[in-house]
Motif scaffolding. Structure first.
Motif: not given
Length: 67
Positions: A35-36, A39, A44, A47
């Motif tokens: 995730d991070k 992003e 993101g 993904q």
């Protein structure tokens, strides 16, 4: 962009490396926690596509990812 899936050993988890066309490291993240990092790269929204590609990729292989 290139993707490399690295197999972890014992307590070290599996990781993914994302590299550009000059093979510069763009992101390095755990397979179960993308995730991070995605992003931060501005990926993101892609993904799901990237993780489906990563999940199908065998460990230790380098593959070109078209985004």
């Amino acid at each position: 962009m290139y993707v490399i899936k690295v197999k972890g050993i014992a307590k070290i988890p599996d990781y993914v490396q994302l590299r550009d066309d000059k093979f510069t490291l763009l992101a390095y993240f755990r397979v179960d926690r993308p995730d991070k990092s995605l992003e931060k790269l501005g990926l993101g929204d892609k993904q799901a596509y990237i993780m489906n590609f990563v999940n199908d990729l065998p460990f230790g292989q380098i593959a070109k990812l078209e985004i």
